[in-house]
Design an enzyme around this catalytic site. Structure first.
Site, PDB file in Angstrom:
ATOM      1  N   ASP A  67       0.817  -1.219   0.000  1.00 58.47           N
ATOM      2  CA  ASP A  67       0.000   0.000   0.000  1.00 58.47           C
ATOM      3  C   ASP A  67       0.848   1.266   0.000  1.00 58.47           C
ATOM      4  O   ASP A  67       2.067   1.206   0.166  1.00 58.47           O
ATOM      5  CB  ASP A  67      -0.983  -0.004   1.189  1.00 58.47           C
ATOM      6  N   ASN A 135      -7.867  -4.088  14.601  1.00 61.20           N
ATOM      7  CA  ASN A 135      -9.247  -4.422  14.205  1.00 61.20           C
ATOM      8  C   ASN A 135      -9.282  -5.557  13.176  1.00 61.20           C
ATOM      9  O   ASN A 135     -10.311  -5.824  12.577  1.00 61.20           O
ATOM     10  CB  ASN A 135      -9.952  -3.181  13.633  1.00 61.20           C
ATOM     11  N   HIS A 137      -7.526  -5.693  10.338  1.00 65.71           N
ATOM     12  CA  HIS A 137      -7.279  -5.326   8.930  1.00 65.71           C
ATOM     13  C   HIS A 137      -5.965  -5.932   8.425  1.00 65.71           C
ATOM     14  O   HIS A 137      -5.065  -6.230   9.205  1.00 65.71           O
ATOM     15  CB  HIS A 137      -7.338  -3.809   8.719  1.00 65.71           C
ATOM     16  N   GLU A 142      -9.921  -2.671   5.519  1.00 68.34           N
ATOM     17  CA  GLU A 142     -10.569  -2.575   6.836  1.00 68.34           C
ATOM     18  C   GLU A 142     -11.724  -3.574   6.926  1.00 68.34           C
ATOM     19  O   GLU A 142     -12.150  -4.132   5.910  1.00 68.34           O
ATOM     20  CB  GLU A 142     -11.091  -1.137   7.033  1.00 68.34           C
TER      21      GLU A 142
HETATM   22  P1  PGA Z   1       2.042  -2.071  12.691  1.00 70.09           P
HETATM   23  O1  PGA Z   1       0.868  -2.010  11.642  1.00 70.09           O
HETATM   24  O2  PGA Z   1       3.039  -3.068  12.167  1.00 70.09           O
HETATM   25  O3  PGA Z   1       2.616  -0.686  12.727  1.00 70.09           O
HETATM   26  O4  PGA Z   1       1.448  -2.513  13.993  1.00 70.09           O
HETATM   27  C1  PGA Z   1       0.315  -3.196  11.179  1.00 70.09           C
HETATM   28  C2  PGA Z   1      -0.999  -2.913  10.513  1.00 70.09           C
HETATM   29  O5  PGA Z   1      -1.767  -2.054  10.993  1.00 70.09           O
HETATM   30  O6  PGA Z   1      -1.277  -3.564   9.493  1.00 70.09           O
END
Ligand code: PGA
Length: 240
Positions: A67, A135, A137, A142
């Site tokens: 992304d 959550n 995702h 999401e």
């Molecule tokens: P993080 O993000 O590695 O900074 O915890 C992971 C995500 O939200 O996909």
């Protein structure tokens, strides 16, 4: 699903890197799917260390990132291309021509999503690195995102925008949208390497592994993939 639990950050990086190393050793011209965020940093540290100490080459490796923010200049320290360059690309012998990240500055975002999707259609990602949100995702997909989604634009929730504000000079500078690989495209990778660390991920990790396969937890779709390795720290594994 293979689940491994690390007892230190260093071990977390080593366990994750063992999966990548196997793929790169078997095929030095492999295709890696990469992720940003704090969780994969120990993995990238191990890749850099191994490159420096053992000379593992990424000269023929192609990469696809999950992304990118829309509208953020590439040079901005929070753009995902900056993150990848800082944490991995500038420390290994990767050919930047082989690096693919959605272009969040494209004048036609719909066309850019179609371009990235068509690139992904033509390749077979050997291993896709993933993180998970609290959550559930995966990438910017999401809860509620269809499991067969392709690369698309996502508008960030107010919560995500305010969470991200700490990385920017002011909340107005936080991007309002992002481009993300779709869940269908993520699932096309031959192997998925899911990394999760920290107690704030424990509920999502439980739902991903033990919960019903349901769009309310996008990561639960991993239960349907034939080759998944999940690397957890003890805090993220606490509810299993
Ligand atoms: P993080 O993000 O590695 O900074 O915890 C992971 C995500 O939200 O996909």
């Amino acid at each position: 699903m293979k689940i491994v639990i690390a007892h230190s950050e260093e071990e977390f990086g080593k366990l994750a890197f063992a999966e990548i190393r196997e793929v790169v050793y078997q095929d030095p011209a492999c295709t890696l799917g990469l992720a940003t965020g704090s969780t994969p940093i120990p993995l990238y540290k191990e890749m850099v260390k191994d490159h420096q100490e053992n000379g593992t080459s990424y000269g023929k490796v192609r990469t696809f990132n999950l992304d990118e923010y829309v509208g953020l200049p590439k040079e901005h320290p929070e753009s995902y291309i900056s993150f990848m360059t800082r944490n991995l690309f500038s420390h290994v012998d990767i050919d930047m021509k082989n690096v693919n990240i959605p272009n969040g500055l494209a004048p036609d975002i719909t066309a850019e999503c179609a371009r990235y999707s068509s690139l992904l259609d033509k390749v077979s990602v050997d291993v896709q690195v993933l993180g998970i949100g609290a959550n559930g995702h995966i990438a910017f997909n999401e809860p509620g995102t269809p499991f067969d989604s392709k690369t698309h634009q996502v508008f960030l929730t107010q919560k995500t925008i305010s969470d991200n504000a700490r990385f920017f000079d002011s909340i107005d500078q936080v991007p309002k949208s992002a481009l993300t690989m779709g869940i269908g495209e993520i699932m096309n990778a031959k192997k998925l390497l899911m990394l999760a660390a920290g107690s704030n991920k424990a509920d999502a990790v439980y739902k991903m592994i033990k919960g019903p396969v349901d769009p309310s937890c996008p990561a639960s779709i991993l239960q349907k993939h034939p080759d998944v390795v999940i690397v957890l720290d003890r805090a993220a594994a606490a509810k299993l």
